[in-house]
Design a protein around this motif. Structure first.
Motif, PDB file in Angstrom:
ATOM      1  N   CYS A   1       0.849  -1.191   0.000  1.00 24.71           N
ATOM      2  CA  CYS A   1       0.000   0.000   0.000  1.00 24.71           C
ATOM      3  C   CYS A   1       0.886   1.243   0.000  1.00 24.71           C
ATOM      4  O   CYS A   1       1.761   1.399   0.850  1.00 24.71           O
ATOM      5  CB  CYS A   1      -0.935   0.017   1.199  1.00 24.71           C
ATOM      6  SG  CYS A   1      -2.039   1.446   1.129  1.00 24.71           S
ATOM      7  N   HIS A   2       0.610   2.123  -0.965  1.00 18.62           N
ATOM      8  CA  HIS A   2       1.433   3.319  -1.156  1.00 18.62           C
ATOM      9  C   HIS A   2       0.739   4.578  -0.640  1.00 18.62           C
ATOM     10  O   HIS A   2       1.162   5.682  -0.967  1.00 18.62           O
ATOM     11  CB  HIS A   2       1.748   3.469  -2.659  1.00 18.62           C
ATOM     12  CG  HIS A   2       2.469   2.286  -3.225  1.00 18.62           C
ATOM     13  ND1 HIS A   2       3.837   2.240  -3.370  1.00 18.62           N
ATOM     14  CD2 HIS A   2       2.014   1.082  -3.658  1.00 18.62           C
ATOM     15  CE1 HIS A   2       4.193   1.067  -3.890  1.00 18.62           C
ATOM     16  NE2 HIS A   2       3.107   0.348  -4.068  1.00 18.62           N
TER      17      HIS A   2
ATOM     18  N   PHE B   1       6.575   2.383   1.232  1.00 18.61           N
ATOM     19  CA  PHE B   1       5.218   1.816   1.142  1.00 18.61           C
ATOM     20  C   PHE B   1       5.080   0.754   2.233  1.00 18.61           C
ATOM     21  O   PHE B   1       6.083   0.310   2.812  1.00 18.61           O
ATOM     22  CB  PHE B   1       4.916   1.234  -0.242  1.00 18.61           C
ATOM     23  CG  PHE B   1       5.920   0.248  -0.750  1.00 18.61           C
ATOM     24  CD1 PHE B   1       5.781  -1.105  -0.507  1.00 18.61           C
ATOM     25  CD2 PHE B   1       7.011   0.684  -1.505  1.00 18.61           C
ATOM     26  CE1 PHE B   1       6.709  -2.006  -0.988  1.00 18.61           C
ATOM     27  CE2 PHE B   1       7.945  -0.217  -2.005  1.00 18.61           C
ATOM     28  CZ  PHE B   1       7.799  -1.572  -1.741  1.00 18.61           C
ATOM     29  N   ALA B   2       3.836   0.373   2.526  1.00 14.23           N
ATOM     30  CA  ALA B   2       3.573  -0.654   3.532  1.00 14.23           C
ATOM     31  C   ALA B   2       3.417  -2.005   2.843  1.00 14.23           C
ATOM     32  O   ALA B   2       2.795  -2.097   1.788  1.00 14.23           O
ATOM     33  CB  ALA B   2       2.302  -0.322   4.306  1.00 14.23           C
ATOM     34  N   THR B   3       3.983  -3.042   3.438  1.00 13.94           N
ATOM     35  CA  THR B   3       3.854  -4.398   2.916  1.00 13.94           C
ATOM     36  C   THR B   3       3.035  -5.195   3.922  1.00 13.94           C
ATOM     37  O   THR B   3       3.440  -5.324   5.075  1.00 13.94           O
ATOM     38  CB  THR B   3       5.228  -5.042   2.739  1.00 13.94           C
ATOM     39  OG1 THR B   3       5.993  -4.847   3.930  1.00 13.94           O
ATOM     40  CG2 THR B   3       5.983  -4.385   1.596  1.00 13.94           C
ATOM     41  N   LEU B   4       1.882  -5.687   3.483  1.00 12.03           N
ATOM     42  CA  LEU B   4       0.913  -6.257   4.410  1.00 12.03           C
ATOM     43  C   LEU B   4       0.429  -7.638   4.018  1.00 12.03           C
ATOM     44  O   LEU B   4       0.218  -7.923   2.842  1.00 12.03           O
ATOM     45  CB  LEU B   4      -0.308  -5.326   4.488  1.00 12.03           C
ATOM     46  CG  LEU B   4      -0.043  -3.974   5.145  1.00 12.03           C
ATOM     47  CD1 LEU B   4      -1.118  -2.980   4.743  1.00 12.03           C
ATOM     48  CD2 LEU B   4       0.011  -4.126   6.650  1.00 12.03           C
TER      49      LEU B   4
ATOM     50  N   LYS C   1       0.426  -9.482  -4.170  1.00  8.50           N
ATOM     51  CA  LYS C   1      -0.415  -9.789  -5.336  1.00  8.50           C
ATOM     52  C   LYS C   1      -0.924  -8.520  -5.998  1.00  8.50           C
ATOM     53  O   LYS C   1      -1.497  -8.571  -7.069  1.00  8.50           O
ATOM     54  CB  LYS C   1      -1.621 -10.635  -4.898  1.00  8.50           C
ATOM     55  CG  LYS C   1      -1.274 -11.920  -4.185  1.00  8.50           C
ATOM     56  CD  LYS C   1      -0.824 -12.988  -5.168  1.00  8.50           C
ATOM     57  CE  LYS C   1      -0.690 -14.361  -4.528  1.00  8.50           C
ATOM     58  NZ  LYS C   1       0.373 -14.425  -3.505  1.00  8.50           N
ATOM     59  N   VAL C   2      -0.752  -7.380  -5.316  1.00  7.00           N
ATOM     60  CA  VAL C   2      -1.362  -6.156  -5.808  1.00  7.00           C
ATOM     61  C   VAL C   2      -0.658  -4.936  -5.206  1.00  7.00           C
ATOM     62  O   VAL C   2      -0.107  -5.012  -4.101  1.00  7.00           O
ATOM     63  CB  VAL C   2      -2.876  -6.169  -5.459  1.00  7.00           C
ATOM     64  CG1 VAL C   2      -3.104  -6.141  -3.960  1.00  7.00           C
ATOM     65  CG2 VAL C   2      -3.630  -5.045  -6.131  1.00  7.00           C
ATOM     66  N   ASN C   3      -0.653  -3.849  -5.959  1.00  8.21           N
ATOM     67  CA  ASN C   3      -0.232  -2.550  -5.440  1.00  8.21           C
ATOM     68  C   ASN C   3      -1.466  -1.667  -5.357  1.00  8.21           C
ATOM     69  O   ASN C   3      -2.206  -1.554  -6.331  1.00  8.21           O
ATOM     70  CB  ASN C   3       0.799  -1.892  -6.366  1.00  8.21           C
ATOM     71  CG  ASN C   3       2.177  -2.479  -6.183  1.00  8.21           C
ATOM     72  OD1 ASN C   3       2.794  -2.339  -5.130  1.00  8.21           O
ATOM     73  ND2 ASN C   3       2.680  -3.160  -7.207  1.00  8.21           N
ATOM     74  N   VAL C   4      -1.701  -1.058  -4.174  1.00  7.29           N
ATOM     75  CA  VAL C   4      -2.852  -0.161  -4.027  1.00  7.29           C
ATOM     76  C   VAL C   4      -2.393   1.252  -3.663  1.00  7.29           C
ATOM     77  O   VAL C   4      -1.303   1.442  -3.143  1.00  7.29           O
ATOM     78  CB  VAL C   4      -3.874  -0.696  -2.998  1.00  7.29           C
ATOM     79  CG1 VAL C   4      -4.431  -2.047  -3.456  1.00  7.29           C
ATOM     80  CG2 VAL C   4      -3.273  -0.816  -1.611  1.00  7.29           C
ATOM     81  N   TYR C   5      -3.275   2.203  -3.944  1.00 12.09           N
ATOM     82  CA  TYR C   5      -2.994   3.636  -3.726  1.00 12.09           C
ATOM     83  C   TYR C   5      -1.733   4.101  -4.447  1.00 12.09           C
ATOM     84  O   TYR C   5      -0.952   4.904  -3.922  1.00 12.09           O
ATOM     85  CB  TYR C   5      -2.908   3.960  -2.217  1.00 12.09           C
ATOM     86  CG  TYR C   5      -4.274   4.087  -1.576  1.00 12.09           C
ATOM     87  CD1 TYR C   5      -4.990   5.278  -1.652  1.00 12.09           C
ATOM     88  CD2 TYR C   5      -4.846   3.014  -0.923  1.00 12.09           C
ATOM     89  CE1 TYR C   5      -6.256   5.390  -1.090  1.00 12.09           C
ATOM     90  CE2 TYR C   5      -6.111   3.113  -0.353  1.00 12.09           C
ATOM     91  CZ  TYR C   5      -6.800   4.311  -0.436  1.00 12.09           C
ATOM     92  OH  TYR C   5      -8.046   4.406   0.125  1.00 12.09           O
TER      93      TYR C   5
END
Ligand SMILES: [Zn+2]
Ligand SMILES: [Zn+2]
Length: 135
Positions: A27-28, A40-43, A109-113
């Motif tokens: 999440c960016h 960025f955060a890795t969750l 699996k995905v990049n958000v924001y």
């Protein structure tokens, strides 16, 4: 099923988790960048009931730009950010990937924001990227 363990920098808070990990994401968003001090955060998101926490993290709440209440959990001795919760995803706990011992289990699996990502952050073109949070 995935087994995960981890701890904060000083070891006052640790956890053991065993369950499904339906969401792994980078999440960016600005709040994630600020609260982690990282680009960025890795969750990894799991059901709260699948995560056994030892020690007592301190919490901080804020509102997201989408209007939900976000709760950040961190160690009050060393400041390590550990977990995050979103009021619109009840029962789910986001584990910060950097504190997990089983690093090989984290495969985003995905990049958000990505609309608020840092200019220098390179995205993996093989992953879907969303301007905000997908539905
Ligand atoms: Zn600590
Ligand atoms: Zn975020």
């Amino acid at each position: 099923m995935t087994k995960l363990t981890g701890e904060c920098l000083c070891g006052a808070v640790s956890f053991e988790a065993d369950g499904e990990v339906p969401v792994m994401a980078n999440c960016h968003c600005t709040a994630c960048r600020q609260s982690t001090g990282s680009a960025f955060a890795t969750l990894m998101f799991m059901k709260e009931g699948d995560v056994k926490i030892t020690g007592t993290p301190k919490t901080f709440q804020h509102n997201s730009d989408a209007g939900s209440v976000m709760t950040k959990h961190f160690c009050d001795k060393c400041g390590t950010p550990l977990f995050t919760q979103n009021s619109t995803r009840e029962g789910m706990l986001g584990l910060r990937a950097g504190v997990i011992h089983e690093q090989e289990e984290f495969a985003p699996k995905v990049n958000v924001y990505v609309s608020s990502k840092m200019k220098a952050t390179l995205l993996d073109d093989a992953l879907p990227a969303f301007e905000k949070m997908p539905g």
